[in-house]
Design an enzyme around this catalytic site. Structure first.
Site, short mmCIF file in Angstrom:
data_model
loop_
_atom_site.label_atom_id
_atom_site.label_comp_id
_atom_site.label_asym_id
_atom_site.label_seq_id
_atom_site.Cartn_x
_atom_site.Cartn_y
_atom_site.Cartn_z
N CYS A 335 -5.41 -5.73 7.73
CA CYS A 335 -4.00 -5.64 7.34
C CYS A 335 -3.01 -5.76 8.51
O CYS A 335 -2.03 -6.49 8.39
CB CYS A 335 -3.71 -4.36 6.57
SG CYS A 335 -5.12 -3.45 5.99
N ARG A 364 -16.71 -0.89 11.61
CA ARG A 364 -16.42 0.54 11.51
C ARG A 364 -17.67 1.31 11.90
O ARG A 364 -18.78 0.97 11.47
CB ARG A 364 -16.00 0.90 10.09
CG ARG A 364 -14.69 0.23 9.72
CD ARG A 364 -14.25 0.59 8.33
NE ARG A 364 -13.21 -0.34 7.90
CZ ARG A 364 -12.76 -0.45 6.67
NH1 ARG A 364 -13.26 0.35 5.74
NH2 ARG A 364 -11.82 -1.31 6.36
N GLN A 382 -14.80 -8.51 4.60
CA GLN A 382 -14.04 -8.23 3.37
C GLN A 382 -13.48 -9.51 2.80
O GLN A 382 -13.05 -10.39 3.55
CB GLN A 382 -12.87 -7.30 3.69
CG GLN A 382 -13.28 -5.91 4.16
CD GLN A 382 -12.07 -5.07 4.49
OE1 GLN A 382 -11.20 -5.50 5.25
NE2 GLN A 382 -12.01 -3.88 3.93
N ASP A 384 -10.66 -10.17 1.79
CA ASP A 384 -9.39 -9.48 1.88
C ASP A 384 -8.22 -10.40 1.56
O ASP A 384 -8.30 -11.60 1.78
CB ASP A 384 -9.23 -8.95 3.32
CG ASP A 384 -8.51 -7.64 3.35
OD1 ASP A 384 -8.03 -7.19 2.29
OD2 ASP A 384 -8.41 -7.05 4.44
N HIS A 386 -3.62 -9.97 1.42
CA HIS A 386 -2.43 -9.14 1.38
C HIS A 386 -1.29 -9.92 0.78
O HIS A 386 -1.04 -11.05 1.19
CB HIS A 386 -2.09 -8.65 2.79
CG HIS A 386 -3.16 -7.74 3.33
ND1 HIS A 386 -4.13 -8.19 4.17
CD2 HIS A 386 -3.43 -6.44 3.08
CE1 HIS A 386 -4.96 -7.19 4.43
NE2 HIS A 386 -4.57 -6.12 3.78
N LYS A 470 -2.81 3.00 -6.65
CA LYS A 470 -3.80 1.93 -6.66
C LYS A 470 -4.57 1.86 -7.96
O LYS A 470 -4.50 2.77 -8.78
CB LYS A 470 -4.78 2.10 -5.50
CG LYS A 470 -5.59 3.36 -5.59
CD LYS A 470 -6.64 3.41 -4.49
CE LYS A 470 -7.38 4.73 -4.53
NZ LYS A 470 -8.58 4.76 -3.74
N HIS A 516 -2.71 -4.67 -1.04
CA HIS A 516 -4.03 -4.98 -0.48
C HIS A 516 -4.95 -5.18 -1.67
O HIS A 516 -4.90 -4.41 -2.61
CB HIS A 516 -4.64 -3.82 0.32
CG HIS A 516 -3.75 -3.19 1.32
ND1 HIS A 516 -3.96 -3.31 2.67
CD2 HIS A 516 -2.68 -2.38 1.18
CE1 HIS A 516 -3.05 -2.60 3.31
NE2 HIS A 516 -2.27 -2.03 2.44
ZN LIG Z 1 -5.40 -4.26 3.74
#
Ligand SMILES: [Zn+2]
Ligand SMILES: [Zn+2]
Length: 646
Positions: A335, A364, A382, A384, A386, A470, A516
């Site tokens: 992000c 991580r 991910q 991912d 945004h 969320k 996200h």
């Molecule tokens: Zn994010």
């Protein structure tokens, strides 16, 4: 008289001292026979506990989570009684119910328990159970409790931490245990029991303490339930993604590379690539733009985003450069990078929404004991994206993301799912960043989108993150296990921290909202779940190879090659097994490799220009002889059943 409110909102009056079982019988005798546990005013009680005040009563059967908990908790008492009988002088410590059963941590002293003892324990537990002993709660003073357990330093420690006046024992048969309550009416309901395993466990989970023996067990109200459960466990073992990943040559872990860092083998990489292309194609149609960002970022970036303050100490530590004392972090989240992409130029309201997507690899730190195959790793990718939009666009954007997530689930054979909408705790407004007006807008947008899309959803108050509400999807796999897949999260925090803006119609600067979202979550975890859900029999469109051509002997090598060329023209992924092996062996191996179609070619087939088709998993009835064109049609029809256009 007292007023008892039931979960459906109805209120019934009873005389003081009525028990939950009496109330159950008042509802219906048939229902009462199945009631095994109860909760009154948010406190777990016995079905025999007299009710003395007005309140709300929930009655549980085996089919409820709470019912199972009481069942397994009670079973652990009976197992503890049995262990004391078989191994005199042992010291009992703690024995809670867990998912799918219970355990008891025991200091066995000089005794030794082994797998060979399990049967003996099971038999005795069942014997005691058949005697239908009632579980009875009894209040004791602290002094009494300490006296009873004067030779058990573990229980003594537990009792010392309790307030006098709140201590209770539970008695059944000749056995007594320190216990807060929450039992089934009597032991007779326990009809099947299995001691599952033993393991070492430190007292109170602290490795500085003495190591105890944890005895795991499970129990059921019917023998058939136990049989089914054990079969499910066997099936889960067969489907374990770590086992299948090895058998299908998908991924590998190397101690040299490091724990929790998967290596994707060619077949696994092809599988990942196919999944990525599938999602990229749908995302392109949905107006996303692909971006690429580096695997590391300056420490400052994550200080700005707040991730460093929150996770820095428990993460991989900064990488320092030889000169100038620069500090970089392995990217834990994509992000912040995407915020800076948004910040690369000014935007007008006419440009929004901006949707940036990236298959971004993040790192991580996880403790080595927490690592598990592909589901808990230290580096993962991910899917991912945004979305930066105006508050008024949230509604539409949310609906579009839900469409995309449902498309992904449908194409991959996940048909059974529910959604959870996490909203604010209205009693704790200070916990949240962003204006009340915006929160209301966002929560309403999510709920209306969920409703509009016909999702089966629940609203959980207080479950929202401090930065936004969320929506999470919970997916049930073929073994009935639930997985959280697909998260859509509204964020008011990062746009603030990164000072994101756009010029509105009023010519003034405004803050965009950020969403996200990741339908798969991570490629690693998703593939693990998909492997276990399908047992490696992925939907046909996703299979690394869709067909294998098995020649009856070397004589038909040329014809096999011709078939392969024709399949390639029709974009069917296939390969040839021309080895000088028996056809039976070739078929068995192809089945092991989960090859969807086996195409057998020999003299007849060559003469007629056909192939003999065998569909994996459909022995016998799947065997047909067709032309290549007919086979292409069969493949395309099967694919179009799962893979629709987005
Ligand atoms: Zn994010
Ligand atoms: Zn108990």
């Amino acid at each position: 008289m007292i007023k008892v409110t039931l979960p459906d909102g109805s209120v019934r009056e009873f005389s003081q001292g009525v028990t939950p079982m009496d109330v159950a019988k008042n509802i219906s005798e048939g229902f009462a026979r199945n009631v095994i546990s109860a909760n009154y005013n948010d406190t777990t009680i016995e079905t025999s506990t007299p009710l003395t005040t007005d309140g709300t009563l929930t009655l549980y059967t085996w089919n409820d989570k709470e019912g199972k908990k009481a069942f397994w908790h009670s079973s652990s008492h009976v197992m503890a009684q049995t262990l004391e009988e078989i191994y005199p002088g042992i010291k009992l410590t703690l024995g809670p119910a867990i998912d799918n059963g219970f355990y008891y941590d025991v200091d066995f002293g000089d005794h030794k328990i082994t797998d060979a003892d399990f049967k003996k324990i099971e038999d005795r537990v069942l014997e005691i159970s058949r005697e239908k002993h009632e579980f009875k709660m009894r209040a004791v003073t602290k002094a009494e409790a300490l006296e009873v357990y004067k030779n058990n330093e573990y229980k003594t420690e537990l009792i010392s931490n309790l307030e006098d006046g709140t201590i209770t024992f539970c008695d059944h048969a000749t056995f007594t245990d320190l216990c807060r309550g929450g039992h089934i009416p009597n032991t007779g309901i326990i009809k099947a029991v299995k001691i599952m395993s033993i393991a070492g466990a430190y007292w109170r989970g602290d490795e500085k303490n003495k190591q105890l023996t944890r005895v795991y067990g499970t129990s059921f109200p019917k023998q058939k339930d136990l049989t089914d459960y054990l079969e499910l466990l066997e099936e889960a073992k067969r489907r374990d993604h770590r086992k299948l990943g090895k058998e299908l040559d998908l991924f590998h872990f190397s101690q040299r590379v490091g724990q929790g860092l998967p290596l994707w083998l060619p077949k696994g990489a092809a599988l990942r690539d196919r999944l990525e292309q599938f999602l990229k194609k749908a995302q392109k149609k949905a107006g996303y733009e692909q971006v690429v960002t580096p695997h590391i970022g300056q420490k400052e970036l994550y200080v700005t985003s707040g991730h460093y303050a929150k996770y820095g100490a428990d993460s991989f530590q900064p990488i320092t450069t030889p000169a100038e004392g620069e500090e970089f972090l392995l990217k834990p989240m994509n992000c912040p990078h995407h915020c800076e992409i948004y910040n690369s130029r000014p935007w007008s309201y006419k440009d929004l929404p901006k949707r940036y997507a990236e298959f971004g690899t993040v790192y991580r730190y996880e403790q080595s004991g927490e690592l598990h195959g592909l589901t808990r790793v230290r580096g993962f990718t991910q899917d991912d994206a945004h979305i930066f939009c105006m508050p008024d666009q949230l509604d539409t954007e949310f609906k579009n993301v839900i469409d995309l997530v449902l498309y992904v689930f449908g194409s991959l054979g996940f048909e059974n799912f529910t959604a959870q909408v996490s909203v604010r705790d209205l009693n704790n407004p200070d916990k949240y960043i962003g204006s009340v007006e915006n929160w209301e807008k966002a929560e309403n947008a999510i709920i209306s989108a969920a409703k509009d899309k016909g999702l089966n959803y629940v609203i959980e108050a207080g479950e929202a993150a401090f930065y936004g509400p969320k929506l999470d999807f919970m997916v049930k796999d073929a073994l009935g296990r639930s997985w959280q897949l697909g998260t859509i999260q509204v964020d008011y925090n990062l746009p603030e921290r990164f000072e994101l803006s756009y010029k509105g119609a009023d010519d003034k600067l405004h803050r965009p909202v950020m969403i996200h979202r990741a339908p798969f979550g991570s490629m690693e975890r998703f593939i693990a779940i998909l492997l276990e859900h399908t047992a490696g029999n992925f939907p046909l469109w996703l299979m690394p190879e869709q067909a294998i051509i098995l020649s009856l002997s070397e004589k038909y090598e040329k014809y096999a090659k011709k078939v392969l060329d024709l399949l390639e023209i029709h974009e069917i992924r296939a390969l040839i097994d021309n080895r000088n092996e028996t056809i039976g062996k070739k078929i068995r191996e192809a089945e092991m490799q989960k090859m969807p179609f086996m195409l057998i070619v020999g003299e007849e087939e060559e003469k007629n220009g056909t192939i003999s088709v065998r569909r994996n998993g459909q022995e016998g009835k799947g065997n047909i002889t067709v032309t290549i064109e007919e086979f292409v049609k069969i493949v395309n029809e099967e694919i179009s059943k799962t893979l629709k256009q987005f």
